[in-house]
Design an enzyme around this catalytic site. Structure first.
Site, short mmCIF file in Angstrom:
data_model
loop_
_atom_site.label_atom_id
_atom_site.label_comp_id
_atom_site.label_asym_id
_atom_site.label_seq_id
_atom_site.Cartn_x
_atom_site.Cartn_y
_atom_site.Cartn_z
N LYS A 127 33.91 24.99 29.26
CA LYS A 127 35.31 25.28 28.93
C LYS A 127 36.24 24.42 29.78
O LYS A 127 36.09 24.34 30.99
CB LYS A 127 35.59 26.77 29.17
CG LYS A 127 34.73 27.68 28.29
CD LYS A 127 34.97 29.14 28.59
CE LYS A 127 34.54 29.54 29.97
NZ LYS A 127 34.54 31.00 30.19
N THR A 140 46.90 33.86 31.47
CA THR A 140 45.59 33.57 30.89
C THR A 140 44.49 34.47 31.44
O THR A 140 43.31 34.12 31.41
CB THR A 140 45.21 32.09 31.17
OG1 THR A 140 45.25 31.85 32.58
CG2 THR A 140 46.15 31.14 30.45
N GLY A 171 41.68 36.87 31.58
CA GLY A 171 40.71 37.33 30.60
C GLY A 171 40.36 36.35 29.50
O GLY A 171 39.71 36.73 28.52
N THR A 172 40.74 35.09 29.65
CA THR A 172 40.45 34.12 28.58
C THR A 172 38.94 33.92 28.39
O THR A 172 38.47 33.82 27.25
CB THR A 172 41.11 32.76 28.86
OG1 THR A 172 40.77 32.33 30.19
CG2 THR A 172 42.61 32.84 28.72
N GLY A 173 38.18 33.84 29.49
CA GLY A 173 36.74 33.63 29.36
C GLY A 173 36.06 34.80 28.68
O GLY A 173 35.18 34.62 27.82
N CYS A 174 36.45 36.01 29.06
CA CYS A 174 35.89 37.21 28.43
C CYS A 174 36.19 37.21 26.94
O CYS A 174 35.31 37.48 26.09
CB CYS A 174 36.50 38.47 29.05
SG CYS A 174 36.42 38.56 30.84
#
Length: 261
Positions: free
Chosen positions: A173, A204, A206-209
């Site tokens: 990412k 941003t 929690g973007t990975g979750c």
């Protein structure tokens, strides 16, 4: 309606972890289920306390889910300690879980370590090879590959090393890039660049979750990995661009922006 399982930590402020995953599942029309690996006290300004779930309880939660409503995909987020990794590996293997997406949550955005070194070593030895897709951000990709990532070429090198180590597709990412937010997927056959400009929004959390959960939803729908990642990338871009502004720090996304009239 596809049942999807998230195995992750709880975020009491609702922006990341189990709460973000369940919101994402609902936004994609999926039926969300959860196995909580840790309780955390956190909000948009940081992580203030972490209490891992006892491994026996993690195992019991997994048994309860898999013996009743078998998930079409599984997303794994925060796993704090090696005992938790061990029981998760045992149950995923026992029940032959499919469409496993692992978000390698090593450190929070605010800098709090969320996975012990012992747990990381065990995950690298036993868990990551069970995945369909691994989704590290660039700092995590550097740790997992040993490559210093500064540009597209080094992203490709790191993704190749991780694929060879773990035998699963790898999505590097690019949110930590300065000029763009391009992501790179390597599926063992070719590199797939998911291009995106940077959005002027500091919120941003929690973007990975959210991204990994959206990928799991699309895999459960039967999409191939590149298409699932591309659709998830479009969703996360829209959720950031929607411009939700909550809290005093790095705020959460608008997970239901698609449902706005």
């Amino acid at each position: 309606m596809n049942p999807i399982l998230t195995i992750a930590g709880s975020d009491c402020s609702g922006g990341a972890g189990i709460q973000a995953d369940l919101k994402t599942f609902m936004a994609h029309g999926a039926y969300g289920m959860s196995v909580i690996t840790a309780l955390t006290a956190q909000n948009t300004t940081g992580v203030y306390a972490v209490k891992p779930t006892e491994p026996e309880l993690i195992g019991a939660q997994l048994d309860a889910v898999f013996t009743d409503i078998f998930p079409g995909a599984v997303k794994i987020g925060m796993v704090a300690d090696d005992a938790a990794v061990r029981v998760i590996c045992d149950r995923l293997g026992r029940y032959r879980a499919r469409n496993l997406v692992i978000d390698t949550v090593l450190v929070s955005t605010s800098g709090t370590a969320l996975m012990s070194q012992k747990a990381l070593c065990l995950a690298q030895e036993e868990l990551f090879s069970m995945a369909s897709v691994l989704t590290p951000n660039l700092p995590e990709a550097e740790i997992l590959s040993g490559v210093r990532i500064t540009d597209g070429a080094s992203m490709q090198e790191a993704a190749t090393i991780m694929y060879e180590k773990y035998g699963c597709a790898v999505l590097c990412k690019g949110g930590h890039l300065t000029a763009s937010a391009d992501d790179l997927l390597y599926d063992g056959r070719q590199f797939h660049w998911m291009r995106s400009g940077r959005i002027d929004n500091p919120n941003t959390h929690g973007t990975g979750c959210t991204l990994s959960s959206a990928i799991a939803c699309h895999l459960a729908d039967g999409m191939a990995i590149p298409q699932a990642v591309q659709k998830a990338k479009e969703y996360i871009t829209g959720a950031i661009a929607a411009g939700l502004d909550l809290g005093n720090g790095n705020g959460p996304l608008n997970h239901i922006f698609l449902n706005k009239s």
